[in-house]
Design an enzyme around this catalytic site. Structure first.
Site: not given
Ligand code: UN1
Length: 496
Positions: A175, A385
């Protein structure tokens, strides 16, 4: 230019069973539709897993060097299609052509490395404690691998996972990220042309909850390799853990470049420009913090701000462009939210901090390369992040202080130190909590034959790249061969 792409399941190119599709648009030019893709769900995943399981036995019995030959051929096809793939990748996710060529080259390198592993995949032998007996270790494949990959390296990262998975004898349900499904589809075409049999590789397009989750939770998936956020990684680890699946997680980073007073400042500036703003800062290895010693601080920042200001933004297909767009609108918003957070925390916004607009830029998700100074190690912009073109700069006095700042985050992927002092360099290699440390180089630039991964919240201890990837995609079997012709009981009949 737009195309109707398909899933590849059980040896057939097909639509989602529901018939639904989703669009993929160029982030540098929102008017350009790259393609439409099957919006799949668990029905499609079930079919893909069944096909992969059915093909597994036969595939696992093909000798590994022969599987490796197919991967070698895939490498050759990637060489022939390199320019076409690089262009498609730039159109679907925005990074500049130089980088998408590099991404494709990383896939090619990984192909040739993996092919060569088909003739190694070493086990070891060891002496037995009994006479006339040999002990050895061989590797076995594991089963059907669920591969879930991100959009920032649309070819390289899938190849890091899929080439070793296939060379090792596993079958694959893949995927790809829904921002980069076109490059992923071309990759599957390449694998098929190289001779990978139908059913051994399957690609199912769609979203994380509709396709990713059913893969992770499927009882017939034995092994999962995921690159993405730490939040999603933790969910996958808990789900996989419940079913005793083998799970490899490559998650976030908050990578720092340390610059000591004795560093080559010009080189350090080049390093941080590439590390922080290459791929528009959208790498897990991106330099997100610059930690500079006070003696060179003013010189370094003077040069850096000038260079950041000169970076040319635009469509990555234009060879004169330095920095492409952010991958999508939502991600650009999330980057901008961090600018507001940094300002509210009291950091000084030195340059950037807003959408880049005007002319061609109005058509895409562009954001100005951004620098924050006066950043405190406890601020969120120093710890979380951001995944965009935003660099937080921190000043330090002593080496120990630099290491404390560097390690003061939950992540531990990449790191770098610029210094001419050999003791500082080796001490940093020892002291920095990270899976990768560069000396006199930026935080990005991993090579395919070396282990890649990180500590702390960056992962769960596995490594991609090199022979480490083969450790993950195989299981060891210990073999004892007794040629004495009699029953020899370990521990009991062993000579004392
Ligand atoms: C990533 O950041 O997601 O070292 C992978 C690099 C690349 C791979 C990065 N070769 O920056």
């Amino acid at each position: 230019m737009s195309k109707e792409y398909k899933n590849y399941i059980a040896g057939e190119w097909c639509d989602a069973q529901s018939g639904k599709r989703f669009e993929n648009r160029n982030p540098a030019d929102w008017d350009e539709l790259v393609g439409t893709f099957p919006d799949s769900n668990s029905d499609d995943v079930n079919k893909a897993v069944a096909a992969a399981n059915e093909s597994y036995k036969e595939w696992s019995l093909v000798p590994a060097p022969i599987r490796g030959n197919m991967i070698q051929k895939a490498g050759d096809i990637l060489v022939a299609r390199k320019e076409e793939i690089a262009e498609l990748m730039t159109r679907e996710m925005g990074k500049v052509l130089t980088e998408t060529r590099g991404d494709t080259q990383e896939g090619i390198d990984t192909a040739y490395y993996s092919a060569s592993e088909g003739r190694r995949m070493f086990g070891h032998t060891a002496p037995s404690e009994l006479r006339e007996k040999i002990n050895m270790v061989i590797r076995r494949s594991i089963g059907t691998a669920g591969i879930i990959s991100p959009w920032n390296f649309p070819l390289a990262i899938p190849t890091w996972k899929i080439f070793p998975a296939l060379t090792s004898g596993n079958t694959v349900v893949f995927k790809p990220a829904s921002d980069t499904p076109a490059t992923a589809t071309v990759f599957v075409e390449v694998l098929l042309e190289a001779g990978i049999p139908p059913g051994v590789i399957n690609i199912v397009h769609g979203g994380g909850s509709t396709v990713g989750n059913p893969i992770v939770e499927h009882p017939d998936i034995n092994i999962i390799s995921f690159t993405g956020s730490s939040a999603v990684g933790k969910l996958i680890a808990s789900s996989g853990g419940r079913d005793l699946k083998r799970v490899s997680l490559e998650l976030g980073g908050k990578n720092a470049q340390i610059v000591m007073d004795d560093a080559d400042v010009d080189l350090a500036v080049e390093g941080v420009l590439w590390g922080a703003f290459g791929t528009t800062g959208q790498r897990c290895t991106a330099t997100s913090r610059l930690i500079v010693q006070e003696g060179v601080y003013d010189k370094m920042m003077g040069q850096l701000i000038e260079r950041v200001d000169a970076l040319k933004l635009g469509n990555g297909l234009d060879e004169s462009v330095d920095v492409g767009p952010i991958v999508n609108e939502e991600q650009r918003k999330s980057v901008h939210d961090y600018i507001e957070i940094g300002k509210a925390e009291g950091a000084k916004l030195s340059i950037g901090g807003e959408n880049a607009t005007g002319g061609e830029l109005d058509k895409g998700w562009f954001y100005k390369p951004t620098l924050f100074e006066d950043v405190d190690p406890e601020m969120r912009i120093a710890k979380e992040e951001i995944f965009g073109p935003v660099l937080s700069v921190l000043k330090f006095k002593t080496y120990d202080e630099a290491i404390d700042i560097c390690n003061n985050v939950d992540y531990g992927l990449s790191s770098s130190i610029f210094t001419k002092n050999v003791n500082h360099a080796f001490k940093a290699v020892q002291d920095i909590e990270a899976g990768i440390t560069y000396v006199n180089g930026p935080t990005i630039g991993a090579e395919c034959h070396m282990p890649f991964g990180g500590c702390k919240d960056t992962g769960n201890g596995h490594r991609e790249g090199g022979s480490s990837a083969f450790d993950f995609f195989t299981e060891e079997k210990t073999v004892y061969i007794d040629f004495s012709g009699k029953l020899q009981r370990a521990q009991i009949d062993t000579e004392q």
